[in-house]
Design an enzyme around this catalytic site. Sequence first.
Site, PDB file in Angstrom:
ATOM      1  N   TYR A   1      17.195 -40.470 -13.955  1.00 55.32           N
ATOM      2  CA  TYR A   1      17.255 -40.320 -12.498  1.00 55.32           C
ATOM      3  C   TYR A   1      18.462 -41.039 -11.908  1.00 55.32           C
ATOM      4  CZ  TYR A   1      12.342 -39.001 -13.227  1.00 55.32           C
ATOM      5  OH  TYR A   1      11.183 -38.423 -13.668  1.00 55.32           O
TER       6      TYR A   1
ATOM      7  N   HIS B   1      10.858 -38.642 -22.425  1.00 54.29           N
ATOM      8  CA  HIS B   1      11.022 -37.767 -21.262  1.00 54.29           C
ATOM      9  C   HIS B   1      10.985 -36.291 -21.658  1.00 54.29           C
ATOM     10  CE1 HIS B   1      13.150 -37.715 -17.066  1.00 54.29           C
ATOM     11  NE2 HIS B   1      12.156 -36.873 -17.115  1.00 54.29           N
TER      12      HIS B   1
ATOM     13  N   SER C   1       4.981 -33.773  -9.541  1.00 55.34           N
ATOM     14  CA  SER C   1       5.109 -32.656  -8.584  1.00 55.34           C
ATOM     15  C   SER C   1       3.746 -32.145  -8.110  1.00 55.34           C
ATOM     16  CB  SER C   1       5.931 -31.510  -9.190  1.00 55.34           C
ATOM     17  OG  SER C   1       7.250 -31.911  -9.439  1.00 55.34           O
TER      18      SER C   1
ATOM     19  N   ARG D   1       6.696 -29.509  -5.647  1.00 55.85           N
ATOM     20  CA  ARG D   1       8.096 -29.748  -5.269  1.00 55.85           C
ATOM     21  C   ARG D   1       8.319 -29.460  -3.783  1.00 55.85           C
ATOM     22  NH1 ARG D   1      10.879 -30.651 -10.030  1.00 55.85           N
ATOM     23  NH2 ARG D   1       9.889 -29.852 -11.912  1.00 55.85           N
ATOM     24  N   GLY D   2       7.323 -29.821  -2.988  1.00 53.77           N
ATOM     25  CA  GLY D   2       7.412 -29.670  -1.539  1.00 53.77           C
ATOM     26  C   GLY D   2       6.759 -28.423  -0.993  1.00 53.77           C
ATOM     27  N   PHE D   3       6.558 -27.416  -1.834  1.00 56.34           N
ATOM     28  CA  PHE D   3       5.984 -26.160  -1.358  1.00 56.34           C
ATOM     29  C   PHE D   3       4.628 -26.375  -0.687  1.00 56.34           C
ATOM     30  CE2 PHE D   3       2.871 -22.784  -2.455  1.00 56.34           C
ATOM     31  CZ  PHE D   3       3.325 -21.800  -1.586  1.00 56.34           C
TER      32      PHE D   3
END
Length: 336
Positions: free
Chosen positions: A55, A127, A206, A210-212
């Site tokens: 990140y 990861h 998520s 992812r915001g949806f």
Amino acid sequence: MQQRALGPFQVSAIGLGCMNLSHAYGAPVSPEQGERVLLAALDAGVTLFDTAALYGFGANETLVGRVLKNHRSRFTLASKCGMQGVDVNGDGKLVRVIDGRPATLRQTCEDSLRRLQTDVIDLYYLHRWDKTVPIEDSVGALADLVRAGKIRSIGLSEVSAATLRRAHAVHPIAALQTEYSLWTRNPEIAVLDACRELGVAFVAFSPVGRGFLCGELTDVATLHPADIRRAMPRFAPENYAANLQLLEGCRALAQEMGCSLAQLAIAWLLHQGEDIIPIPGTTSVAHLHDDLGAAQVALSAPVLARLGALINQHTVVGQRYNAQGTSEVDTEVFAA
């Protein structure tokens, strides 16, 4: 804040995914804003903070280390190795590389400990599984780090049930992290059951799609040019327009329950099992507090059924990742 078991740790039922502060969704926030979000989460009772070497190519670990080093005893620290930025061409430009070789994982851990300003990482994930390296070799290297006192427990990210079982045979796996939400049900194919069989906590990244599932992104054309969602099929304009229609029923349910859309989505996850720990990410203190409020939202079985029927693998348009992203993970997928 309610608590849930994660390997040897008891953590807040909702953790904080720190990626958004430095990576993936456009320009990173200022260090000052990042600090505000991290400290607000700590003050609100969050005790699981999730970062990674990838990140911001180390910037996120540096931020987390600087801001939280004086509070180290108050939370469980998770980070990740096996995918990081590397100067491949010697021109100073870092590119994302998946590398699960034992020597690389050992060096990445040392680098992460330095950036995080700590002597030990509580939960250290692979990861991505580097498919050129046997999972047994990568997990064996992480087991060596446990024995050396550099990390306390091992996690895996974006792997299948079969790979989890192979890894667990080498060293106990404390947690498996993958995307799970109303609109990403892949864990329900096999890996969630495998986690329960082996006693592995499931960390859901998520959790608001992812915001949806927050309902605020109505036009994907407004996304930052560097936003990773631009390469995701579900966020292609035509697909996204179809997916937006799914939110109408969810809005009615949220109104009925007296909560926000984000709270409804996270509460749905919390109700899928006591072994599931969502880690929403945000750059906003207001959104952080809204997300954490999901822990107080009780959903009845009929409401859960109605919600699950509205948004699922059959109603969502578009795949989770594009071809490259799909090739890099090891998760099960639904038949087309």
